[in-house]
Design a protein around this motif. Structure first.
Motif, PDB file in Angstrom:
ATOM      1  N   GLN A 335       0.928  -1.272  -0.066  1.00  0.00           N
ATOM      2  CA  GLN A 335       0.081   0.075   0.179  1.00  0.00           C
ATOM      3  C   GLN A 335       0.903   1.267   0.082  1.00  0.00           C
ATOM      4  O   GLN A 335       0.524   2.372  -0.439  1.00  0.00           O
ATOM      5  N   LEU A 336       2.004   1.362   0.374  1.00  0.00           N
ATOM      6  CA  LEU A 336       3.096   2.298   0.376  1.00  0.00           C
ATOM      7  C   LEU A 336       3.443   2.551  -1.260  1.00  0.00           C
ATOM      8  O   LEU A 336       3.287   3.744  -1.551  1.00  0.00           O
ATOM      9  N   GLN A 337       3.430   1.522  -1.844  1.00  0.00           N
ATOM     10  CA  GLN A 337       3.770   2.000  -3.199  1.00  0.00           C
ATOM     11  C   GLN A 337       2.451   2.196  -4.018  1.00  0.00           C
ATOM     12  O   GLN A 337       2.475   3.080  -4.938  1.00  0.00           O
ATOM     13  N   THR A 338       1.397   1.856  -3.666  1.00  0.00           N
ATOM     14  CA  THR A 338       0.070   2.244  -4.272  1.00  0.00           C
ATOM     15  C   THR A 338      -0.221   3.768  -3.928  1.00  0.00           C
ATOM     16  O   THR A 338      -0.569   4.460  -4.660  1.00  0.00           O
ATOM     17  N   LEU A 339       0.110   3.929  -2.413  1.00  0.00           N
ATOM     18  CA  LEU A 339      -0.126   5.514  -2.372  1.00  0.00           C
ATOM     19  C   LEU A 339       0.768   6.556  -2.975  1.00  0.00           C
ATOM     20  O   LEU A 339       0.666   7.438  -3.553  1.00  0.00           O
ATOM     21  N   ASN A 340       1.891   5.805  -3.354  1.00  0.00           N
ATOM     22  CA  ASN A 340       2.980   6.775  -4.233  1.00  0.00           C
ATOM     23  C   ASN A 340       2.441   7.035  -5.446  1.00  0.00           C
ATOM     24  O   ASN A 340       2.452   8.152  -6.131  1.00  0.00           O
ATOM     25  N   GLU A 341       1.715   5.989  -5.970  1.00  0.00           N
ATOM     26  CA  GLU A 341       1.074   6.114  -7.411  1.00  0.00           C
ATOM     27  C   GLU A 341      -0.078   6.961  -7.323  1.00  0.00           C
ATOM     28  O   GLU A 341      -0.482   7.657  -8.281  1.00  0.00           O
ATOM     29  N   ALA A 342      -0.960   6.801  -6.393  1.00  0.00           N
ATOM     30  CA  ALA A 342      -1.975   7.772  -6.105  1.00  0.00           C
ATOM     31  C   ALA A 342      -1.607   9.063  -6.012  1.00  0.00           C
ATOM     32  O   ALA A 342      -2.436  10.067  -6.504  1.00  0.00           O
ATOM     33  N   PHE A 412       6.069  10.549   7.424  1.00  0.00           N
ATOM     34  CA  PHE A 412       5.097   9.628   6.865  1.00  0.00           C
ATOM     35  C   PHE A 412       4.974   9.674   5.185  1.00  0.00           C
ATOM     36  O   PHE A 412       5.056   8.721   4.158  1.00  0.00           O
ATOM     37  N   PHE A 413       5.062  11.119   4.720  1.00  0.00           N
ATOM     38  CA  PHE A 413       4.931  11.311   3.376  1.00  0.00           C
ATOM     39  C   PHE A 413       6.045  10.805   2.539  1.00  0.00           C
ATOM     40  O   PHE A 413       6.064   9.982   1.520  1.00  0.00           O
ATOM     41  N   ALA A 414       7.417  10.829   3.151  1.00  0.00           N
ATOM     42  CA  ALA A 414       8.292  10.296   2.353  1.00  0.00           C
ATOM     43  C   ALA A 414       8.486   9.023   2.207  1.00  0.00           C
ATOM     44  O   ALA A 414       8.850   8.216   1.498  1.00  0.00           O
ATOM     45  N   LEU A 415       8.001   8.179   3.610  1.00  0.00           N
ATOM     46  CA  LEU A 415       7.812   6.892   3.464  1.00  0.00           C
ATOM     47  C   LEU A 415       6.664   6.503   2.360  1.00  0.00           C
ATOM     48  O   LEU A 415       6.980   5.332   1.770  1.00  0.00           O
ATOM     49  N   THR A 416       5.676   7.034   2.076  1.00  0.00           N
ATOM     50  CA  THR A 416       4.805   6.591   1.077  1.00  0.00           C
ATOM     51  C   THR A 416       5.661   6.692  -0.270  1.00  0.00           C
ATOM     52  O   THR A 416       5.129   6.056  -1.509  1.00  0.00           O
ATOM     53  N   MET A 417       6.519   7.519  -0.648  1.00  0.00           N
ATOM     54  CA  MET A 417       7.125   7.673  -1.921  1.00  0.00           C
ATOM     55  C   MET A 417       8.097   6.940  -2.046  1.00  0.00           C
ATOM     56  O   MET A 417       8.608   6.463  -3.100  1.00  0.00           O
ATOM     57  N   LEU A 418       8.772   6.515  -0.975  1.00  0.00           N
ATOM     58  CA  LEU A 418      10.108   5.650  -0.971  1.00  0.00           C
ATOM     59  C   LEU A 418       9.771   4.365  -0.653  1.00  0.00           C
ATOM     60  O   LEU A 418      10.816   3.398  -0.878  1.00  0.00           O
ATOM     61  N   GLY A 419       8.787   4.007   0.149  1.00  0.00           N
ATOM     62  CA  GLY A 419       8.676   2.661   0.758  1.00  0.00           C
ATOM     63  C   GLY A 419       8.068   1.446   0.016  1.00  0.00           C
ATOM     64  O   GLY A 419       7.653   1.672  -1.142  1.00  0.00           O
ATOM     65  N   ASP A 420       8.434   0.406   0.411  1.00  0.00           N
ATOM     66  CA  ASP A 420       7.874  -1.006   0.004  1.00  0.00           C
ATOM     67  C   ASP A 420       7.839  -1.955   1.199  1.00  0.00           C
ATOM     68  O   ASP A 420       8.048  -1.678   2.209  1.00  0.00           O
ATOM     69  N   ASP A 421       7.980  -3.189   0.788  1.00  0.00           N
ATOM     70  CA  ASP A 421       7.755  -4.280   1.656  1.00  0.00           C
ATOM     71  C   ASP A 421       9.113  -4.528   2.725  1.00  0.00           C
ATOM     72  O   ASP A 421       8.894  -4.959   3.552  1.00  0.00           O
TER      73      ASP A 421
END
Length: 442
Positions: A335-342, A412-421
């Motif tokens: 969902q972090l990667q999904t938020l990145n695309e969102a 948290f924003f940085a996590l959604t842009m750079l995060g994954d499993d």
């Protein structure tokens, strides 16, 4: 079902959204960040939550405390649209929706008539969800009842809350993947009786989409919903312009795509429609009036070239929305990667997706979309204890970026842009750790 540990306690940094909201601008007022917090869990549910200094005296002396001083703990991610039989065909090249179904999806799903095959993929699928911090999902199975049994069995062994159902499809698909209006009704009824409300399992009546169901089958789906009003409806809506044109050819007597489902009694507070990229104004109004929900699937919409979902309109029109990975047209379980695309989908429309709105959609907003916000989505007392422990510094780049984070919102924003499993340190379901990331080898 696996056993539930009677009482557990977790200490660490906690971030959640305290209450559902009607407008995105109100989310910030509901953000709760506890720098040094404690959650006490009893028999799978949150018994107490708050600052460590206020809660540590409540702990039994012999209770082993689990402490995550350097991580961030958030509610479990909620995936409002995903296909478990498409796990092995993620990243299939070169087609848009209708061609993609015929070229890749249908041949893959035929394999799930084999119960042992269904069980193997179901185990992989559930473990992949947990590895990515997803604790609840609304899931498509295949037309085969064996696929439903396999998935619910895999979830039950982990006390995991899943919503799933057998696909209904009696035309415009390979013969090996079709049922009939009557067998769809009989099989679905038996599966509802077997699984809905058993443990944490919930059932969804699941027509694939209007073109693959005859009017007779949709009528039977509506009959099921009338007989079992507490079950869900899960299907696709207005994903692709060619799909919409096809629906108009197949159902010329209806006012539009959503009206097909509405006519057969398939809209409502527990109805979730995936995609909704190209809704007409009157369809937005119907979604609001019936309290139906949308699953926003950004990686899938981009991968298949379906279009840009107007997320802002869900707030303007008062329509519930959750986040969906839509594996296998979607390209990540995470969902972090999904938020990145969102975020990027919104940028392309001149809109913003804030860090806290992103958290809302992935947790409490998703719970609201599934009519489960009384049970899931934050750390409120009485809620089911599903949560994720996040390592914000899983890579060298993340560590550097986090060292410059101005506050928890920026972090948290940085996590959604750079995060994954790699950022999922542990996943807890019903108070028990069901996934713990292995330590890196020296």
């Amino acid at each position: 079902m696996s056993s539930v540990i009677a009482t557990t306690a977790i200490r660490g940094r906690f971030l959640d959204i305290q209450n559902t909201v009607a407008q995105a601008r109100d989310i910030h007022d509901q953000v709760r960040y506890v720098e040094d917090g404690l959650v006490i869990i009893h028999e799978g549910k949150i018994q107490w939550f708050g600052p460590w200094r206020e809660g540590h005296s409540r702990l039994p002396t012999d209770l082993e405390l689990q402490h995550y001083p350097d991580q961030l703990i958030v509610p479990g991610f909620i995936d409002t649209h995903i296909h478990f039989p498409q796990t092995e065909m993620v990243g299939a090249y070169g087609e848009q929706l209708l061609e993609w179904l015929n070229t890749y999806t249908f041949p893959t799903e035929i394999q799930f008539q084999d119960a042992s095959y269904s069980e193997k993929i179901a185990e992989f699928f559930v473990q992949e969800l947990l590895k990515n911090g997803t604790t609840t999902a609304l899931v498509f199975c295949t037309v085969h009842p064996e696929s439903v049994d396999a998935l619910f069995n895999a979830a039950t062994t982990r006390n995991m809350r899943l919503i799933a159902g057998k696909v209904l499809m009696d035309r415009h698909a390979p013969e090996a993947l079709t049922d009939t209006a009557e067998t769809a009704y009989i099989d679905s009824k038996a599966l509802i009786e077997k699984w809905h409300g058993q443990g944490r399992n919930l059932y969804a009546i699941t027509p694939r989409f209007a073109p693959t169901s005859t009017p007779e089958q949709l009528q039977k789906a509506g009959q099921l919903k009338a007989e079992y009003p507490d079950v869900y409806v899960h299907t696709h809506l207005s994903e692709n312009k060619n799909e919409i044109a096809w629906v108009k050819e197949l159902f010329p007597e209806r006012e539009g795509y959503l009206d097909v489902y509405h006519h057969y009694g398939l809209t409502g507070s527990k109805s979730v429609f995936a995609h909704c990229v190209h809704l007409e104004d009157e369809e937005w109004d119907c979604m609001h009036q019936t309290d139906s929900a949308i699953a926003f699937c950004p990686t899938s919409n981009l991968f298949l070239g379906s279009g840009l979902f107007p997320l802002k309109k869900t707030w303007d029109k008062g329509v519930k929305v959750g986040l969906g990975t839509d594996i296998g047209a979607g390209t990540s379980f995470n969902q972090l990667q999904t938020l990145n695309e969102a975020y990027k989908v919104q940028q392309l429309q001149g809109e913003k997706l804030s860090a806290f709105e992103a958290l809302y959609h992935a947790t409490l907003g998703g719970a609201k979309a599934l009519s489960l916000d009384d049970r899931l989505g934050n750390f409120n007392i009485g809620k089911e204890a599903d949560f994720v422990v996040l390592n914000l510094n899983a890579t060298a780049l993340q560590q550097l970026r986090q060292s410059r984070a101005k506050n928890i919102e920026d972090a948290f924003f940085a996590l959604t842009m750079l995060g994954d499993d790699r950022n999922i340190a542990a996943t807890y379901v019903y108070g028990a750790a069901v996934y713990v990331k292995a330590a890196a080898s020296e």
